[in-house]
Design a protein around this motif. Structure first.
Motif, PDB file in Angstrom:
ATOM      1  N   ASN A  12      56.445  -0.303  33.262  1.00  8.93           N
ATOM      2  CA  ASN A  12      57.789   0.196  33.173  1.00  8.93           C
ATOM      3  C   ASN A  12      58.038   0.545  31.804  1.00  8.93           C
ATOM      4  OD1 ASN A  12      59.844   0.715  34.890  1.00  8.93           O
ATOM      5  ND2 ASN A  12      60.894  -1.307  34.486  1.00  8.93           N
ATOM      6  N   VAL A  13      56.951   1.002  30.985  1.00 14.01           N
ATOM      7  CA  VAL A  13      57.359   1.553  29.764  1.00 14.01           C
ATOM      8  C   VAL A  13      57.498   2.504  29.220  1.00 14.01           C
ATOM      9  CG1 VAL A  13      56.298  -1.073  28.671  1.00 14.01           C
ATOM     10  CG2 VAL A  13      54.938   1.032  29.109  1.00 14.01           C
ATOM     11  N   GLY A  14      57.220   3.535  30.337  1.00 18.06           N
ATOM     12  CA  GLY A  14      57.594   5.011  30.176  1.00 18.06           C
ATOM     13  C   GLY A  14      56.081   5.557  30.192  1.00 18.06           C
ATOM     14  N   LYS A  15      54.922   5.229  30.723  1.00 17.78           N
ATOM     15  CA  LYS A  15      53.765   5.702  30.566  1.00 17.78           C
ATOM     16  C   LYS A  15      53.790   7.077  31.656  1.00 17.78           C
ATOM     17  CE  LYS A  15      51.470   2.117  32.619  1.00 17.78           C
ATOM     18  NZ  LYS A  15      52.611   1.218  32.659  1.00 17.78           N
ATOM     19  N   SER A  16      54.434   6.978  32.919  1.00 16.40           N
ATOM     20  CA  SER A  16      54.438   8.167  33.856  1.00 16.40           C
ATOM     21  C   SER A  16      55.330   9.288  33.154  1.00 16.40           C
ATOM     22  CB  SER A  16      55.085   7.784  35.012  1.00 16.40           C
ATOM     23  OG  SER A  16      54.014   6.759  35.633  1.00 16.40           O
ATOM     24  N   THR A  17      56.350   8.854  32.438  1.00 18.93           N
ATOM     25  CA  THR A  17      57.177   9.867  31.937  1.00 18.93           C
ATOM     26  C   THR A  17      56.355  10.539  30.683  1.00 18.93           C
ATOM     27  OG1 THR A  17      59.027   8.149  31.965  1.00 18.93           O
ATOM     28  CG2 THR A  17      59.411  10.081  30.519  1.00 18.93           C
ATOM     29  N   VAL A  30      58.319   8.480  38.309  1.00 20.97           N
ATOM     30  CA  VAL A  30      58.802   7.715  37.363  1.00 20.97           C
ATOM     31  C   VAL A  30      59.971   6.756  38.092  1.00 20.97           C
ATOM     32  CG1 VAL A  30      60.518   7.905  35.193  1.00 20.97           C
ATOM     33  CG2 VAL A  30      58.451   9.402  35.543  1.00 20.97           C
ATOM     34  N   LYS A  31      59.947   5.672  37.852  1.00 21.99           N
ATOM     35  CA  LYS A  31      61.137   4.795  38.704  1.00 21.99           C
ATOM     36  C   LYS A  31      61.529   3.634  37.662  1.00 21.99           C
ATOM     37  CE  LYS A  31      62.087   4.810  42.931  1.00 21.99           C
ATOM     38  NZ  LYS A  31      63.656   4.604  43.022  1.00 21.99           N
TER      39      LYS A  31
HETATM   40  N1  LIG Z   1      65.686   4.761  27.635  1.00 20.26           N
HETATM   41  C1  LIG Z   1      64.530   5.365  27.661  1.00 20.26           C
HETATM   42  N2  LIG Z   1      63.959   5.162  29.054  1.00 20.26           N
HETATM   43  C2  LIG Z   1      62.782   5.814  29.331  1.00 20.26           C
HETATM   44  C3  LIG Z   1      61.932   6.388  28.318  1.00 20.26           C
HETATM   45  N3  LIG Z   1      60.851   6.774  28.926  1.00 20.26           N
HETATM   46  C4  LIG Z   1      60.737   6.361  30.360  1.00 20.26           C
HETATM   47  N4  LIG Z   1      61.898   5.783  30.378  1.00 20.26           N
HETATM   48  C5  LIG Z   1      62.655   5.049  31.743  1.00 20.26           C
HETATM   49  O1  LIG Z   1      61.915   3.778  31.984  1.00 20.26           O
HETATM   50  C6  LIG Z   1      61.593   3.777  33.400  1.00 20.26           C
HETATM   51  C7  LIG Z   1      60.295   3.555  33.755  1.00 20.26           C
HETATM   52  O2  LIG Z   1      59.437   4.736  33.273  1.00 20.26           O
HETATM   53  P1  LIG Z   1      58.206   4.971  33.779  1.00 20.26           P
HETATM   54  O3  LIG Z   1      57.684   6.529  33.315  1.00 20.26           O
HETATM   55  O4  LIG Z   1      58.092   5.055  35.700  1.00 20.26           O
HETATM   56  O5  LIG Z   1      57.045   4.009  33.254  1.00 20.26           O
HETATM   57  P2  LIG Z   1      55.840   3.105  33.723  1.00 20.26           P
HETATM   58  O6  LIG Z   1      55.989   2.164  34.721  1.00 20.26           O
HETATM   59  O7  LIG Z   1      55.108   2.811  32.556  1.00 20.26           O
HETATM   60  O8  LIG Z   1      54.989   4.295  34.319  1.00 20.26           O
HETATM   61  C8  LIG Z   1      62.333   5.036  33.932  1.00 20.26           C
HETATM   62  O9  LIG Z   1      63.593   4.492  34.563  1.00 20.26           O
HETATM   63  C9  LIG Z   1      62.309   5.831  33.109  1.00 20.26           C
HETATM   64  O10 LIG Z   1      63.235   6.859  33.164  1.00 20.26           O
HETATM   65  C10 LIG Z   1      62.306   6.635  27.036  1.00 20.26           C
HETATM   66  O11 LIG Z   1      61.785   7.005  26.218  1.00 20.26           O
HETATM   67  N5  LIG Z   1      63.855   5.921  26.714  1.00 20.26           N
END
Ligand SMILES: Nc1nc2c(ncn2[C@@H]2O[C@H](COP(=O)(O)OP(=O)(O)O)[C@@H](O)[C@H]2O)c(=O)[nH]1
Ligand SMILES: [Mg+2]
Length: 89
Positions: A12-17, A30-31
């Motif tokens: 949940n740190v933005g890896k998929s984003t 992205v969740k």
């Molecule tokens: N505020 C903010 N939220 C972000 C950013 N990147 C991702 N998110 C949000 O963080 C949440 C988790 O993102 P996700 O890409 O699924 O994280 P993952 O679990 O590391 O793959 C989602 O709700 C995204 O929309 C960012 O740069 N800033």
């Protein structure tokens, strides 16, 4: 040898984003809840004239005996083995 970048980090740190941004598509889910990315996702990217493959992974959790988390961790380890660059997020 091809350039492979693995995106690794906590859930949940933005890896998929970041993965989607790099590959230019909404390929990975992205969740707002953690634990959604479970397997490895591969994509192609080009940045500043350099082409590389990107691997999106699930969050790296240690010290958990949850069976899903253990499997995700195994997938992360495979990605790390494959990559020349590990992006720790
Ligand atoms: N505020 C903010 N939220 C972000 C950013 N990147 C991702 N998110 C949000 O963080 C949440 C988790 O993102 P996700 O890409 O699924 O994280 P993952 O679990 O590391 O793959 C989602 O709700 C995204 O929309 C960012 O740069 N800033
Ligand atoms: Mg993800």
């Amino acid at each position: 040898m091809s350039n492979i970048v693995a995106i690794v980090g906590r859930p949940n740190v933005g890896k998929s984003t970041l993965f989607n941004r790099l590959v230019g598509a909404r390929k990975a889910i992205v969740k707002e809840v953690s634990g959604v990315t479970r397997d490895r996702h591969y994509g192609q990217s080009e940045w500043n004239g350099k082409e590389f493959s990107v691997i999106d992974t699930g969050g790296y959790i240690t010290g958990s005996d949850d069976i899903f988390e253990a499997e995700i961790r195994r997938q992360v380890e495979i990605a790390i083995e494959e990559a020349n660059v590990v992006f720790l997020w």
